[in-house]
Design a protein around this motif. Structure first.
Motif, mmCIF file in Angstrom:
data_model
loop_
_atom_site.group_PDB
_atom_site.id
_atom_site.type_symbol
_atom_site.label_atom_id
_atom_site.label_comp_id
_atom_site.label_asym_id
_atom_site.label_seq_id
_atom_site.Cartn_x
_atom_site.Cartn_y
_atom_site.Cartn_z
ATOM 1 N N LEU A 134 16.607 -2.213 -56.205
ATOM 2 C CA LEU A 134 16.197 -0.484 -56.110
ATOM 3 C C LEU A 134 15.254 -0.386 -54.998
ATOM 4 O O LEU A 134 14.513 -1.353 -54.559
ATOM 5 N N VAL A 135 15.148 0.825 -54.590
ATOM 6 C CA VAL A 135 13.843 1.148 -53.845
ATOM 7 C C VAL A 135 13.268 2.511 -54.465
ATOM 8 O O VAL A 135 14.190 3.346 -54.740
ATOM 9 N N HIS A 136 11.931 2.366 -54.576
ATOM 10 C CA HIS A 136 11.329 3.488 -55.399
ATOM 11 C C HIS A 136 11.250 4.713 -54.728
ATOM 12 O O HIS A 136 11.355 5.814 -54.870
ATOM 13 N N ARG A 137 10.919 4.675 -53.240
ATOM 14 C CA ARG A 137 10.870 6.001 -52.066
ATOM 15 C C ARG A 137 9.927 6.969 -52.457
ATOM 16 O O ARG A 137 9.987 7.650 -51.541
ATOM 17 N N ASP A 138 8.945 6.537 -53.076
ATOM 18 C CA ASP A 138 7.879 7.746 -53.549
ATOM 19 C C ASP A 138 6.482 7.168 -54.039
ATOM 20 O O ASP A 138 6.048 7.465 -54.988
ATOM 21 N N VAL A 139 6.070 6.075 -53.258
ATOM 22 C CA VAL A 139 4.781 5.416 -53.866
ATOM 23 C C VAL A 139 3.783 6.057 -53.205
ATOM 24 O O VAL A 139 3.735 6.103 -51.807
ATOM 25 N N LYS A 140 2.974 6.686 -54.017
ATOM 26 C CA LYS A 140 1.783 7.513 -53.490
ATOM 27 C C LYS A 140 0.781 7.615 -54.648
ATOM 28 O O LYS A 140 0.962 6.969 -55.712
ATOM 29 N N VAL A 174 13.468 12.214 -48.387
ATOM 30 C CA VAL A 174 12.762 11.998 -49.739
ATOM 31 C C VAL A 174 11.698 11.372 -49.758
ATOM 32 O O VAL A 174 11.563 10.203 -49.198
ATOM 33 N N GLY A 175 10.566 11.763 -50.242
ATOM 34 C CA GLY A 175 9.424 11.142 -50.445
ATOM 35 C C GLY A 175 8.105 12.181 -50.030
ATOM 36 O O GLY A 175 8.416 13.158 -50.083
ATOM 37 N N THR A 176 7.020 11.594 -50.085
ATOM 38 C CA THR A 176 5.650 12.393 -50.062
ATOM 39 C C THR A 176 5.246 12.297 -48.640
ATOM 40 O O THR A 176 4.722 11.143 -48.188
ATOM 41 N N PRO A 177 5.169 13.343 -47.510
ATOM 42 C CA PRO A 177 4.722 13.043 -46.393
ATOM 43 C C PRO A 177 3.219 12.653 -46.370
ATOM 44 O O PRO A 177 2.445 13.061 -47.072
ATOM 45 N N GLY A 178 3.013 11.592 -45.439
ATOM 46 C CA GLY A 178 1.635 11.113 -45.452
ATOM 47 C C GLY A 178 1.760 9.787 -46.212
ATOM 48 O O GLY A 178 0.760 8.959 -46.071
ATOM 49 N N PHE A 179 2.595 9.708 -47.061
ATOM 50 C CA PHE A 179 2.600 8.186 -47.949
ATOM 51 C C PHE A 179 4.206 7.841 -47.687
ATOM 52 O O PHE A 179 4.774 7.103 -48.658
ATOM 53 N N LEU A 180 5.020 8.084 -46.587
ATOM 54 C CA LEU A 180 6.275 7.637 -46.534
ATOM 55 C C LEU A 180 6.426 6.892 -45.243
ATOM 56 O O LEU A 180 5.611 7.214 -44.300
ATOM 57 N N ALA A 198 4.742 2.515 -47.488
ATOM 58 C CA ALA A 198 3.816 3.499 -48.361
ATOM 59 C C ALA A 198 2.753 2.802 -49.470
ATOM 60 O O ALA A 198 1.767 3.335 -49.456
ATOM 61 N N LEU A 199 3.077 1.573 -49.636
ATOM 62 C CA LEU A 199 1.858 0.845 -50.248
ATOM 63 C C LEU A 199 0.831 0.528 -49.360
ATOM 64 O O LEU A 199 -0.427 0.703 -49.843
ATOM 65 N N GLY A 200 0.812 0.320 -48.173
ATOM 66 C CA GLY A 200 -0.292 0.212 -47.059
ATOM 67 C C GLY A 200 -0.711 1.402 -47.024
ATOM 68 O O GLY A 200 -2.029 1.388 -47.013
ATOM 69 N N VAL A 218 3.430 19.663 -43.175
ATOM 70 C CA VAL A 218 4.376 18.626 -43.613
ATOM 71 C C VAL A 218 4.835 18.188 -41.986
ATOM 72 O O VAL A 218 4.761 16.830 -41.768
ATOM 73 N N HIS A 219 5.179 19.026 -41.176
ATOM 74 C CA HIS A 219 5.613 18.297 -39.939
ATOM 75 C C HIS A 219 4.718 17.786 -39.024
ATOM 76 O O HIS A 219 4.866 16.861 -38.520
ATOM 77 N N ALA A 220 3.274 18.231 -39.315
ATOM 78 C CA ALA A 220 2.168 17.371 -38.359
ATOM 79 C C ALA A 220 2.218 15.889 -39.278
ATOM 80 O O ALA A 220 2.208 14.800 -38.550
ATOM 81 N N LEU A 221 2.319 15.743 -40.265
ATOM 82 C CA LEU A 221 2.147 14.551 -41.042
ATOM 83 C C LEU A 221 3.293 13.553 -40.598
ATOM 84 O O LEU A 221 3.305 12.564 -40.262
ATOM 85 N N LEU A 222 4.607 14.388 -40.662
ATOM 86 C CA LEU A 222 5.647 13.477 -40.288
ATOM 87 C C LEU A 222 5.720 13.135 -38.811
ATOM 88 O O LEU A 222 6.074 11.848 -38.353
ATOM 89 N N TYR A 223 5.028 13.900 -37.892
ATOM 90 C CA TYR A 223 4.848 13.398 -36.507
ATOM 91 C C TYR A 223 3.889 12.473 -36.313
ATOM 92 O O TYR A 223 4.189 11.303 -35.495
ATOM 93 N N ARG A 224 2.866 12.457 -36.818
ATOM 94 C CA ARG A 224 1.713 11.447 -36.683
ATOM 95 C C ARG A 224 2.369 10.155 -37.487
ATOM 96 O O ARG A 224 2.161 9.102 -36.790
ATOM 97 N N THR A 225 3.096 10.081 -38.444
ATOM 98 C CA THR A 225 3.638 9.086 -39.152
ATOM 99 C C THR A 225 4.600 8.325 -38.071
ATOM 100 O O THR A 225 4.461 6.957 -38.219
ATOM 101 N N VAL A 226 5.398 9.161 -37.503
ATOM 102 C CA VAL A 226 6.217 8.480 -36.546
ATOM 103 C C VAL A 226 5.656 7.978 -35.225
ATOM 104 O O VAL A 226 5.952 6.773 -34.563
#
Length: 709
Positions: A134-140, A174-180, A198-200, A218-226
């Motif tokens: 399995l993959v949890h996909r929302d570790v936060k 699927v997940g929480t921006p900032g922790f995906l 996400a654990l990191g 959300v858009h800013a978090l996704l951009y910075r994550t990538v």
């Protein structure tokens, strides 16, 4: 925390008597239930409209099977389930402790040894998840609950086998921006490496008190994550290297969960509280006492119904290890006291499930920027609240005397956290109004939420805050997404045929949200629009304006800062642009007309604050002038309104309500203020479109009345 059951809620599910609501989402409701054995459980029930869909029931059946395959002391075990029931349900062991997000908000970053222990236990939980395919996909942080013997990874509601993704819509993140992970931010399939990323993020947050990719929209978090590197400043040296590996952009470069466990090193506790610092141990004990001090817990311990057969696994023993060893005495002052029948009394003395002590005056707090970049707004709000409190205390028929406490956060996020913790620690504090800006409001949310303090902002209009959903927060101001509809309608009424939208990233989240939503709103009124986004470090904006005018727009919208708005206004004037010009209200400071001069004439602003000259607030304006010797500035009337609303609810509750009850009265009630009527939706945001129009005339903002759809 819990909410009372609603009349529409069932009283029993699968052998569990339901006691309260723990939360609700788009697909179902999670209840606190008590099984026949007396064990408490978190019971997730799917809503009827989804249970009737075969494909959704199939998804839930797989969810149940997935959760059963995970075998780890650090993941909540399944205690019962029935995916084929008319209302499908899943029960897991109930963990009454706070989430990691709440603990960090209440006490700040955890010490390095605690972070190592936390990381090793969660890595072992993820190892079990991944071993089950399995993959949890929302570790936060919100999905990690703290118990004295170790953390518990919860919410397998989106756990899926990697091949089981057919029911997920294309392009859905699927997940929480900032922790995906970056691959999730790109809407690509999640893998075990995504959970490690996400654990990191989670461990960096636990060690520093802030997410490695910041907070915000959300858009800013996704951009910075990538695209951006994580902010690991302040991370202890021994943790930096393993967490940097977890946060690699390339999934192949990340360690496995088992390798993370080995890399972190250090001791892993075995059923003791040794891994937690003392103040977090106290928080865990306090929260456990609060969550277990429920009216029906004892009444349902022996309550059974012979005609209802036991559900699959319902009411089985909790297999998790029990706290033991050092510092067990802390529990004797908290959750263990419940066994002696003193839980409710203890909680009333330690936290806020009971009324404020009679020896103390009810206390209202204000957190504001009084000395920083938004000090004009902060000072106006502090004065508005103070005037409301003084007027109440001057009444001869007042049922009590209200005290006021003020904290200056200087517009700084770190100061905001310290101010919130200081105010929230006062047990007499019933509610707080603030903060002034978006960043300081977001920074203070968790600290107030951890102590159940109702927080009401009169000026922060951001749509997304922080790393966890605030449960005791109300936004008593129209959000940034409201005024764009009125801007688009104004351009349509003016006959605009084509519009240019200049979104200046120097204005931060407000600039983006207002500009982007205006672009979308113009589409609904069929006005072609060309958005241009300029970075914070952009120099002269005149060439950008020139390129936009080459498309011959007859309407122009700028969202950004007052200083750069003045430069844009001058560039338009130099090119003899005479079309409709609209300024996003965060850029409409007094420096705009001063710096732009004649070029500012005719610019329109749609703002949520009322002009002090408006008829509906003349009485307030006169009282303000009498108290402070000057006319009220913008935002003072809004803070005055919000303060009077809070005071009215405190009075309604007899002067000394619990924080939880006061929040319920504020969130569910309707209050008719001077500026607007205050009522809140299920997202704790203000209902309605109370926005006011201004136009620059003669070097000042002339009030043009309320804007209407």
């Amino acid at each position: 925390m819990t909410e009372e059951l609603r009349p529409s809620d069932p009283s029993r599910i699968g052998g569990h008597r339901l006691l309260a609501r723990l939360g609700a989402g788009g697909m179902g409701v999670v209840y606190l239930g008590r099984a026949r054995s007396g064990e408490l459980a978190a019971v997730k029930v799917i809503l009827p409209e989804y249970a009737d869909r075969p494909e959704f029931r199939a998804r839930f059946r797989r969810e149940v099977a997935a959760a059963r395959r995970v075998d780890s002391p650090w993941a909540v075990p399944v205690t019962g389930a029935d995916p084929d029931a008319p209302a499908p349900w899943l029960a897991t062991a109930f963990v009454p402790g706070p989430s990691l997000a709440e603990a960090v908000a209440a006490r700040g970053p955890l010490p390095p040894a605690a972070v190592r222990a936390l990381g090793r236990m969660l890595a072992r939980a993820l190892t079990a998840v991944h071993a089950a395919g399995l993959v949890h996909r929302d570790v936060k942080p919100g999905n990690v609950l703290l118990a004295l013997d170790g953390p518990r990874l919860i919410d397998f509601g989106i756990a899926r086998a990697p091949e089981e993704t057919a029911l997920t819509s294309d392009g859905m993140v699927v997940g929480t921006p900032g922790f995906l992970a970056p691959e999730q931010a790109r809407a690509r399939p999640a893998t075990p490496a995504s959970d490690v990323f996400a654990l990191g993020c989670l461990l960096s947050y636990a060690a520093t008190g802030r997410p490695p990719f910041g907070t915000g929209a959300v858009h800013a978090l996704l951009y910075r994550t990538v695209h951006d590197e994580p902010d690991l400043e302040g991370l202890p040296a021994g943790l930096r290297e393993p967490l940097e590996r977890c946060l690699a952009k390339d999934p192949a470069a990340r360690p496995t969960a088992r390798e993370v466990d080995e890399a972190l090193g250090g001791k892993t506790p075995a059923g003791t509280a040794d891994w937690l610092p003392d103040d977090v141990v106290r928080l865990v004990a306090d929260r456990s006492a609060a969550m277990l001090a429920l009216p029906d817990v004892e009444a349902t311990a022996l309550d059974t119904e012979a005609d209802e057969p036991p559900a699959d696994g319902a009411g089985g023993p909790d297999p998790s290890p029990r706290p033991g060893g050092r510092r067990r005495f802390l529990l004797l002052g908290g959750a263990a006291l419940l066994a002696a029948g003193g839980g409710a009394a203890f909680w009333a003395s330690r936290r806020d499930d009971g009324p404020a002590p009679a020896a103390h005056r009810p206390l209202l707090g204000v957190q504001a920027d009084l000395t920083g970049p938004q000090r004009a707004v902060g000072q106006a709000q502090e004065r508005g609240v103070r005037l409301a409190v003084e007027q109440f205390n001057a009444r001869k028929d007042r049922p009590f005397t209200l005290a006021l406490t003020v904290a200056d956060d200087g517009g700084d996020e770190s100061r905001a956290v310290r101010a919130a913790r200081s105010l929230a620690a006062d047990r007499d504090l019933l509610a707080v109004i603030g903060s002034t800006g978006d960043r300081t409001t977001g920074a203070s949310l968790d600290a107030y939420d951890a102590q159940l303090v109702p927080q009401v902002t009169a000026s922060s209009a951001q749509s997304v805050y922080g790393v966890s959903e605030p449960r005791h927060f109300l936004q008593a101001v129209p959000g940034y997404l409201v005024s764009p509809a009125l801007i688009a309608l104004a351009l349509a009424k003016a006959g605009v045929r084509r519009a240019g939208i200049l979104i200046d990233r120097d204005g931060g989240i407000p600039s983006w949200q207002i500009g982007h939503t205006t672009f979308q709103a113009l589409g609904t009124v069929r006005i072609p629009a060309e958005p241009r986004v300029v970075p914070r470090l952009a120099g002269d904006l005149a060439p950008v304006v020139a390129r936009m005018l080459a498309r011959e727009p007859d309407g122009f919208v700028y969202t950004g800062t007052p200083a750069r708005a003045a430069a844009v206004a001058r560039a338009l004037a130099e090119r003899r642009f005479t079309g409709v010009r609209v300024l996003g209200y965060p850029a409409a400071g007094q420096e705009f007309p001063a710096a732009a001069g004649e070029a500012a004439e005719g610019w329109q602003v749609f703002a949520p604050y009322i002009d002090p000259s408006a008829a509906r607030v003349r009485g307030f304006a006169a009282a303000y002038r009498g108290r402070y010797g000057s006319a009220p500035p913008y935002w003072a009337a809004e803070a005055y309104d919000v303060a009077r609303m809070v005071i009215a609810r405190i009075t309604e509750a007899g002067g000394r309500p619990s924080r939880t009850r006061l929040y319920g009265l504020l969130a569910k009630g309707t209050y008719k203020g001077l500026v607007r009527t205050y009522a809140f939706d299920e997202n704790r945001q203000l209902k309605g479109y109370d926005v006011f129009r201004y136009e620059v005339r003669g070097g000042r903002y002339a009030y043009a009345g309320e804007a209407t759809l």
